[in-house]
Scaffold this active site. Structure first.
Site, PDB file in Angstrom:
ATOM      1  N   GLY A 164       0.821  -1.209   0.000  1.00 26.33           N
ATOM      2  CA  GLY A 164       0.000   0.000   0.000  1.00 26.33           C
ATOM      3  C   GLY A 164       0.849   1.250   0.000  1.00 26.33           C
ATOM      4  N   ASP A 219      10.285 -12.398  -8.928  1.00 21.09           N
ATOM      5  CA  ASP A 219      10.012 -12.480 -10.361  1.00 21.09           C
ATOM      6  C   ASP A 219      11.229 -12.124 -11.207  1.00 21.09           C
ATOM      7  OD1 ASP A 219       7.487 -13.038  -9.483  1.00 21.09           O
ATOM      8  OD2 ASP A 219       6.556 -11.213 -10.269  1.00 21.09           O
ATOM      9  N   MET A 262       5.382 -18.180  -8.903  1.00 25.14           N
ATOM     10  CA  MET A 262       5.253 -16.735  -9.007  1.00 25.14           C
ATOM     11  C   MET A 262       5.777 -16.235 -10.350  1.00 25.14           C
ATOM     12  SD  MET A 262       6.391 -16.096  -5.115  1.00 25.14           S
ATOM     13  CE  MET A 262       7.313 -17.607  -5.240  1.00 25.14           C
ATOM     14  N   TYR A 373       3.858 -19.374  -1.145  1.00 31.03           N
ATOM     15  CA  TYR A 373       4.215 -18.812   0.157  1.00 31.03           C
ATOM     16  C   TYR A 373       5.355 -19.598   0.804  1.00 31.03           C
ATOM     17  CZ  TYR A 373       0.090 -15.918  -0.313  1.00 31.03           C
ATOM     18  OH  TYR A 373      -0.821 -14.995  -0.773  1.00 31.03           O
ATOM     19  N   ILE A 375       7.814 -21.029  -0.902  1.00 27.66           N
ATOM     20  CA  ILE A 375       9.027 -20.665  -1.639  1.00 27.66           C
ATOM     21  C   ILE A 375       9.566 -19.320  -1.187  1.00 27.66           C
ATOM     22  CG2 ILE A 375       9.833 -19.938  -3.922  1.00 27.66           C
ATOM     23  CD1 ILE A 375       8.051 -22.136  -5.086  1.00 27.66           C
ATOM     24  N   ARG A 376       8.696 -18.342  -1.037  1.00 27.78           N
ATOM     25  CA  ARG A 376       9.188 -17.002  -0.739  1.00 27.78           C
ATOM     26  C   ARG A 376       9.591 -16.827   0.717  1.00 27.78           C
ATOM     27  NH1 ARG A 376       4.245 -12.624  -0.945  1.00 27.78           N
ATOM     28  NH2 ARG A 376       3.358 -13.046   1.098  1.00 27.78           N
TER      29      ARG A 376
END
Length: 451
Positions: A164, A219, A262, A373, A375-376
Site C-alpha cells: 500500500g 520475479d 510466481m 508462500y 518458496i518465498r
C-alpha cells in the site's frame, strides 16, 4: 542484452538517464580503512564505470569515442564521504512480498554501517512504509550487530512488511523529525517507485536525506539488473515442489502434476525452476499467449505427453493465461498497492484439464500444487546469502558517499549504481526469441508457441 532476459535499448539512453544524483560534494575522509584495520582499501573512483552494452559491435560503432557510450557507476567504497558517521542516523525499511534474503540484507547493512563506518544509530522501521507514519503505532527497532547476528538463518524479515502507498510528504516529515540522514529501502518495483517519490519530496524541500534502494523481486523482473536477491533460493525451493508433483503424477494412471509459481508479468522463475528440475513437460509463462483448445493447444500437448510417457508435469507462472480467465463477479480489480489483481491460473488450468480428460473418456487425476508462500519464505541459499551481503555493503558505500535516488544492481557481473527512475522504467521479460526460452523448449520438447 541480459543473460536471461529481453534486450535493453541501450542506444536510446543518454548520460542523464544513467547519472547518479548526489546530495552534495563528499568532503570527509572515509574511515573504512581505519575501522577495518586495513592498510590498503581499494577505493572506487568516479571514473570507474561499467558499459551498459559491452559488445564488440558497440565498441566499434563508437569509433573511439568510448566515453560517449552509456555506462553505470561502479559500486564500492569512495575515499571521500558526504555524511559524518559520528552524527548520522540511518533507517531501514522492507516492503512488499517476502523473498529469501531479506534478513541477510538487513544484517549486511547494519554490519557494514557499524564496522565499516562507525555508524551507531541505526533504526529499523516496522511493517514497511507504515512504520514511517506515527499514527500507525509501529514502534521502530534499534539495530545493532548483536540484534541482527543470527537473523539471516530465518526466512522473512525481522522488520515486518506491508503493501500500500503512503503520502511521501508524511514520510519525509517523519524522517526529518527523527533526524534520519539515510533511508535504505528494500523492495520490488512498487516499493522502489515509492522510494523515488520520497527522494523527490526530499529534493523539493532541499533536505539532506539519501534514499538508497536494494531491489527485491522473486520475479526477477526489475530492469537493468542481472538478477535480484532471493531469486536463486526461490527457484531452488520450487524444484522440490516440482519433484513432488512428478511423484504424484507418476503414481496415477494418466496422472498430471500441476505447479503454479510466481511471475506476475515475467516467467523467469517458472523457466529456471523447470530447467533446474529436469522433470517438466510443459512451461506456461505470461510472455507466451496460450490457446487451450485445438491441435497444438495446451490440452492437446498434455494429451500427447501422457500418451508418450503415461504422465505429465506442468509448471505455470501466475500471470499466464489472464486473457482466458473470467474475473469473479463484483471483485475489486486492484490490490492495496494499486496493482491489477491476477486471476487464478492454477485453478483455471486444473479445472480445464479435469473437464477435458473426462470429455475424452479418460479418468482425470490432476494434482495441483501452489507452493508460492513456502518458496518465498525460505532462508537464503548460500549463493544468495553472499549476494545479499555484497548488495548490502555496496548500498552502504553509496549512501555514505551522499548518493541518492539510486539502487544497487549487478550488471555484467559487477555491482553498479542504477538510478531508480531508470530501473523501474520498464520491466524485464523473458525473450521468447532468446536463449532462456529456447533452452526451455529444448528441455521440455513443448511447442514454442500455442497461438
Amino acid at each position: 542484452m541480459t543473460a536471461t532476459g529481453t534486450p535493453h535499448d541501450e542506444g536510446a539512453l543518454s548520460a542523464d538517464d544513467v547519472a547518479i544524483e548526489t546530495l552534495g560534494p563528499a568532503r570527509l575522509a572515509s574511515p573504512v580503512a581505519t575501522h577495518l584495520g586495513a592498510s590498503a582499501v581499494h577505493y572506487v573512483g568516479a571514473a570507474d564505470r561499467v558499459l551498459i552494452d559491452d559488445s564488440l559491435s558497440a565498441l566499434r560503432a563508437a569509433r573511439g569515442a568510448i566515453d560517449s557510450l552509456p555506462s553505470f557507476e561502479l559500486a564500492g567504497p569512495r575515499d571521500r564521504i558526504f555524511f559524518d558517521p559520528r552524527t548520522l542516523r540511518c533507517g531501514i525499511v522492507t516492503c512488499g512480498g517476502l523473498a529469501p534474503g531479506l534478513n541477510n540484507v538487513i544484517r549486511g547493512i547494519v554490519l557494514e554501517l557499524w564496522h565499516g563506518y562507525g555508524v551507531r544509530r541505526i533504526t529499523g522501521f516496522r511493517y514497511g512504509f507504515e512504520g514511517l507514519i506515527a499514527r500507525h503505532g509501529h514502534e521502530p527497532m534499534a539495530l545493532t550487530p548483536e540484534s541482527v547476528a543470527h537473523i539471516h538463518h530465518h526466512g522473512g524479515t525481522v522488520l515486518g512488511t506491508s503493501r500500500g502507498s503512503q503520502d511521501p510528504a508524511e514520510l519525509v516529515d517523519h524522517l526529518e523529525a527523527n533526524g534520519v540522514g539515510v533511508l535504505f529501502v528494500v523492495g520490488g518495483d512498487g516499493t522502489l517507485a515509492g522510494a523515488l517519490r520520497i527522494a523527490d519530496e526530499v529534493r523539493r524541500r532541499g533536505a539532506r536525506i539519501a534514499v538508497i534502494g536494494v531491489p527485491k523481486t522473486i520475479d526477477n523482473d526489475i530492469g537493468f539488473i542481472d538478477r535480484s536477491f532471493g531469486y536463486l533460493s526461490a527457484y531452488s525451493a520450487a524444484v522440490d515442489a516440482i519433484r513432488g508433483a512428478r511423484v504424484e503424477a507418476m503414481a496415477a494412471r494418466d496422472g498430471i502434476g500441476l505447479v503454479k509459481l510466481m511471475g506476475r508479468h515475467s516467467g523467469f522463475l517458472a523457466c529456471q525452476a523447470a530447467l533446474a528440475s529436469t522433470e517438466v513437460d510443459l512451461v506456461l509463462i505470461p510472455e507466451v499467449p496460450l490457446r487451450m483448445e485445438g491441435e497444438g493447444g495446451v490440452l492437446d500437448c498434455v494429451d500427447r505427453v501422457i500418451a508418450r510417457k503415461g504422465h505429465a508435469v506442468i509448471v505455470v507462472a501466475e500471470g499466464a493465461a489472464q486473457d482466458l480467465i473470467d474475473a469473479p463477479p463484483g471483485a475489486d480489480p486492484l490490490d492495496r498497492s494499486g496493482n491489477l489483481k491476477l486471476k487464478d491460473v492454477g485453478t483455471f488450468l486444473r479445472d480445464a484439464l479435469v473437464a477435458h480428460r473426462k470429455a475424452i473418456g479418460r479418468e482425470p487425476t490432476v494434482k495441483y500444487i501452489d507452493p508460492s508462500y513456502t518458496i518465498r519464505s525460505v532462508p537464503a541459499c548460500p549463493s544468495d546469502s553472499v549476494y545479499c551481503w555484497d548488495m548490502a555493503r555496496h548500498a552502504v558505500h553509496a549512501a555514505m558517499a551522499g548518493n541518492t535516488a539510486m539502487l544497487i544492481g549487478r550488471w555484467h557481473g559487477r555491482f553498479v549504481h542504477v538510478p531508480i527512475a531508470l530501473a523501474i522504467r520498464r520491466r524485464r521479460h523473458v525473450d521468447t526469441d532468446g536463449d532462456l526460452w529456447m533452452s526451455v523448449i529444448e528441455s521440455t520438447g513443448q511447442p514454442r508457441r500455442f497461438a
